[in-house]
Design a protein around this motif. Structure first.
Motif, PDB file in Angstrom:
ATOM      1  N   GLN A  84      -4.039  14.792   8.946  1.00  0.00           N
ATOM      2  CA  GLN A  84      -5.028  13.921   9.573  1.00  0.00           C
ATOM      3  C   GLN A  84      -6.451  14.419   9.324  1.00  0.00           C
ATOM      4  OE1 GLN A  84      -4.132  11.118  10.609  1.00  0.00           O
ATOM      5  NE2 GLN A  84      -5.914  10.330  11.678  1.00  0.00           N
ATOM      6  N   ARG A  85      -6.646  15.729   9.421  1.00  0.00           N
ATOM      7  CA  ARG A  85      -7.981  16.292   9.132  1.00  0.00           C
ATOM      8  C   ARG A  85      -8.373  16.022   7.675  1.00  0.00           C
ATOM      9  NH1 ARG A  85      -6.128  20.597  12.399  1.00  0.00           N
ATOM     10  NH2 ARG A  85      -5.473  21.737  10.564  1.00  0.00           N
ATOM     11  N   LEU A  86      -7.438  16.211   6.760  1.00  0.00           N
ATOM     12  CA  LEU A  86      -7.722  15.961   5.348  1.00  0.00           C
ATOM     13  C   LEU A  86      -7.945  14.474   5.076  1.00  0.00           C
ATOM     14  CD1 LEU A  86      -5.205  18.448   3.697  1.00  0.00           C
ATOM     15  CD2 LEU A  86      -7.707  18.623   3.747  1.00  0.00           C
ATOM     16  N   TRP A  87      -7.208  13.622   5.791  1.00  0.00           N
ATOM     17  CA  TRP A  87      -7.410  12.187   5.627  1.00  0.00           C
ATOM     18  C   TRP A  87      -8.829  11.790   6.039  1.00  0.00           C
ATOM     19  CZ3 TRP A  87      -8.647   8.611   9.405  1.00  0.00           C
ATOM     20  CH2 TRP A  87      -8.786   7.304   8.921  1.00  0.00           C
ATOM     21  N   ILE A  88      -9.330  12.334   7.141  1.00  0.00           N
ATOM     22  CA  ILE A  88     -10.690  12.023   7.594  1.00  0.00           C
ATOM     23  C   ILE A  88     -11.705  12.448   6.534  1.00  0.00           C
ATOM     24  CG2 ILE A  88     -12.477  12.621   9.291  1.00  0.00           C
ATOM     25  CD1 ILE A  88     -10.139  12.772  11.369  1.00  0.00           C
ATOM     26  N   GLU A  89     -11.517  13.630   5.967  1.00  0.00           N
ATOM     27  CA  GLU A  89     -12.411  14.087   4.897  1.00  0.00           C
ATOM     28  C   GLU A  89     -12.346  13.154   3.691  1.00  0.00           C
ATOM     29  OE1 GLU A  89     -12.274  18.218   3.728  1.00  0.00           O
ATOM     30  OE2 GLU A  89     -11.689  18.795   5.767  1.00  0.00           O
ATOM     31  N   PHE A  90     -11.130  12.772   3.308  1.00  0.00           N
ATOM     32  CA  PHE A  90     -10.960  11.869   2.170  1.00  0.00           C
ATOM     33  C   PHE A  90     -11.608  10.516   2.445  1.00  0.00           C
ATOM     34  CE2 PHE A  90      -8.643   8.231   0.491  1.00  0.00           C
ATOM     35  CZ  PHE A  90      -8.911   8.384  -0.857  1.00  0.00           C
ATOM     36  N   ILE A 117     -15.053   2.181   5.868  1.00  0.00           N
ATOM     37  CA  ILE A 117     -14.467   3.054   6.897  1.00  0.00           C
ATOM     38  C   ILE A 117     -13.417   2.282   7.696  1.00  0.00           C
ATOM     39  CG2 ILE A 117     -14.971   4.289   9.052  1.00  0.00           C
ATOM     40  CD1 ILE A 117     -15.960   5.893   6.740  1.00  0.00           C
ATOM     41  N   ALA A 118     -13.744   1.046   8.072  1.00  0.00           N
ATOM     42  CA  ALA A 118     -12.799   0.233   8.845  1.00  0.00           C
ATOM     43  C   ALA A 118     -11.528  -0.030   8.046  1.00  0.00           C
ATOM     44  CB  ALA A 118     -13.463  -1.078   9.257  1.00  0.00           C
ATOM     45  N   LYS A 119     -11.682  -0.390   6.768  1.00  0.00           N
ATOM     46  CA  LYS A 119     -10.514  -0.698   5.929  1.00  0.00           C
ATOM     47  C   LYS A 119      -9.597   0.518   5.798  1.00  0.00           C
ATOM     48  CE  LYS A 119      -9.248  -2.508   1.410  1.00  0.00           C
ATOM     49  NZ  LYS A 119      -9.736  -2.993   0.116  1.00  0.00           N
ATOM     50  N   LYS A 120     -10.176   1.671   5.534  1.00  0.00           N
ATOM     51  CA  LYS A 120      -9.364   2.878   5.376  1.00  0.00           C
ATOM     52  C   LYS A 120      -8.710   3.275   6.709  1.00  0.00           C
ATOM     53  CE  LYS A 120     -11.392   4.495   1.183  1.00  0.00           C
ATOM     54  NZ  LYS A 120     -10.443   3.685   0.447  1.00  0.00           N
ATOM     55  N   THR A 121      -9.408   3.053   7.803  1.00  0.00           N
ATOM     56  CA  THR A 121      -8.847   3.345   9.128  1.00  0.00           C
ATOM     57  C   THR A 121      -7.637   2.461   9.396  1.00  0.00           C
ATOM     58  OG1 THR A 121     -10.979   4.077   9.992  1.00  0.00           O
ATOM     59  CG2 THR A 121      -9.351   3.358  11.617  1.00  0.00           C
ATOM     60  N   LEU A 122      -7.717   1.198   9.027  1.00  0.00           N
ATOM     61  CA  LEU A 122      -6.594   0.283   9.255  1.00  0.00           C
ATOM     62  C   LEU A 122      -5.406   0.611   8.364  1.00  0.00           C
ATOM     63  CD1 LEU A 122      -8.482  -3.097   9.745  1.00  0.00           C
ATOM     64  CD2 LEU A 122      -7.723  -1.439  11.470  1.00  0.00           C
ATOM     65  N   ILE A 123      -5.665   1.057   7.161  1.00  0.00           N
ATOM     66  CA  ILE A 123      -4.571   1.491   6.277  1.00  0.00           C
ATOM     67  C   ILE A 123      -3.864   2.701   6.885  1.00  0.00           C
ATOM     68  CG2 ILE A 123      -4.053   2.521   4.020  1.00  0.00           C
ATOM     69  CD1 ILE A 123      -6.353   0.712   2.896  1.00  0.00           C
ATOM     70  N   ARG A 124      -4.641   3.655   7.381  1.00  0.00           N
ATOM     71  CA  ARG A 124      -4.053   4.842   8.017  1.00  0.00           C
ATOM     72  C   ARG A 124      -3.321   4.461   9.301  1.00  0.00           C
ATOM     73  NH1 ARG A 124      -1.495   9.481   7.242  1.00  0.00           N
ATOM     74  NH2 ARG A 124      -1.931  11.003   8.861  1.00  0.00           N
ATOM     75  N   LEU A 125      -3.876   3.538  10.054  1.00  0.00           N
ATOM     76  CA  LEU A 125      -3.207   3.060  11.263  1.00  0.00           C
ATOM     77  C   LEU A 125      -1.834   2.508  10.917  1.00  0.00           C
ATOM     78  CD1 LEU A 125      -2.928   2.103  14.208  1.00  0.00           C
ATOM     79  CD2 LEU A 125      -4.345   0.127  13.601  1.00  0.00           C
ATOM     80  N   LYS A 126      -1.752   1.712   9.866  1.00  0.00           N
ATOM     81  CA  LYS A 126      -0.470   1.142   9.438  1.00  0.00           C
ATOM     82  C   LYS A 126       0.519   2.248   9.075  1.00  0.00           C
ATOM     83  CE  LYS A 126       2.396  -2.063   7.944  1.00  0.00           C
ATOM     84  NZ  LYS A 126       3.610  -1.943   8.722  1.00  0.00           N
ATOM     85  N   GLU A 127       0.040   3.282   8.393  1.00  0.00           N
ATOM     86  CA  GLU A 127       0.913   4.415   8.050  1.00  0.00           C
ATOM     87  C   GLU A 127       1.453   5.085   9.311  1.00  0.00           C
ATOM     88  OE1 GLU A 127      -1.322   5.706   3.888  1.00  0.00           O
ATOM     89  OE2 GLU A 127      -1.693   6.862   5.705  1.00  0.00           O
ATOM     90  N   LEU A 128       0.592   5.332  10.274  1.00  0.00           N
ATOM     91  CA  LEU A 128       1.033   5.993  11.508  1.00  0.00           C
ATOM     92  C   LEU A 128       1.962   5.092  12.320  1.00  0.00           C
ATOM     93  CD1 LEU A 128      -2.238   7.844  12.564  1.00  0.00           C
ATOM     94  CD2 LEU A 128      -0.182   8.833  11.532  1.00  0.00           C
TER      95      LEU A 128
END
Length: 142
Positions: A84-90, A117-128
């Motif tokens: 998660q920390r690395l994802w935020i950096e990426f 930022i919103a798009k990448k957050t939603l992609i990560r949300l879907k993964e989680l």
């Protein structure tokens, strides 16, 4: 009337988001943000979607962390934290690349950056969300 436009836009977007708060609904809401004709409105819309997506992402993340801790899966919990920390950096670095900051940030920059930022957050949300749905199945050791 121009003063009320962002307020009205914010209220409309919050009704989209609160109607069904999951990644798919938010992705559709974010896509609709691109339909606005002014960068300021795109920024306001994407900001609202990002705020809701970030809240849901944190909820999914904490749920998965708690699941791993309750089952004493410390190695997987620590790996999730690191990921998660690395994802935020990426996310931040990738959006810096795709929406480079000009000398004087303007509405175009703010809307592009926030949309990214919103798009990448939603992609990560879907993964989680997927991790939480499949935990204990599909060969996952946790």
């Amino acid at each position: 009337m121009k003063v009320f436009q962002p307020l009205i836009l914010t209220l409309v977007m919050s009704s989209f988001v609160y109607a069904d708060s999951n990644s798919q609904t938010l992705i559709i809401s974010l896509e609709k943000c691109g339909d606005y004709d002014a960068y300021e409105n795109i920024f306001i819309c994407a900001s609202g979607v990002h705020e809701q997506g970030d809240k849901l992402l944190n909820k999914q993340y904490k749920s998965l962390l708690n699941y791993l801790e309750e089952r004493n899966k410390i190695q997987y919990r620590d790996t999730l934290r690191k990921a998660q920390r690395l994802w935020i950096e990426f996310r931040d670095a990738d959006c810096d690349f795709s929406a480079p900051k000009p000398k004087e940030p303007d509405d175009l920059y703010r809307s592009n950056r926030t949309f990214c930022i919103a798009k990448k957050t939603l992609i990560r949300l879907k993964e989680l969300e997927d991790y939480n749905l499949r935990r204990g199945y599909d060969g996952f050791p946790w």
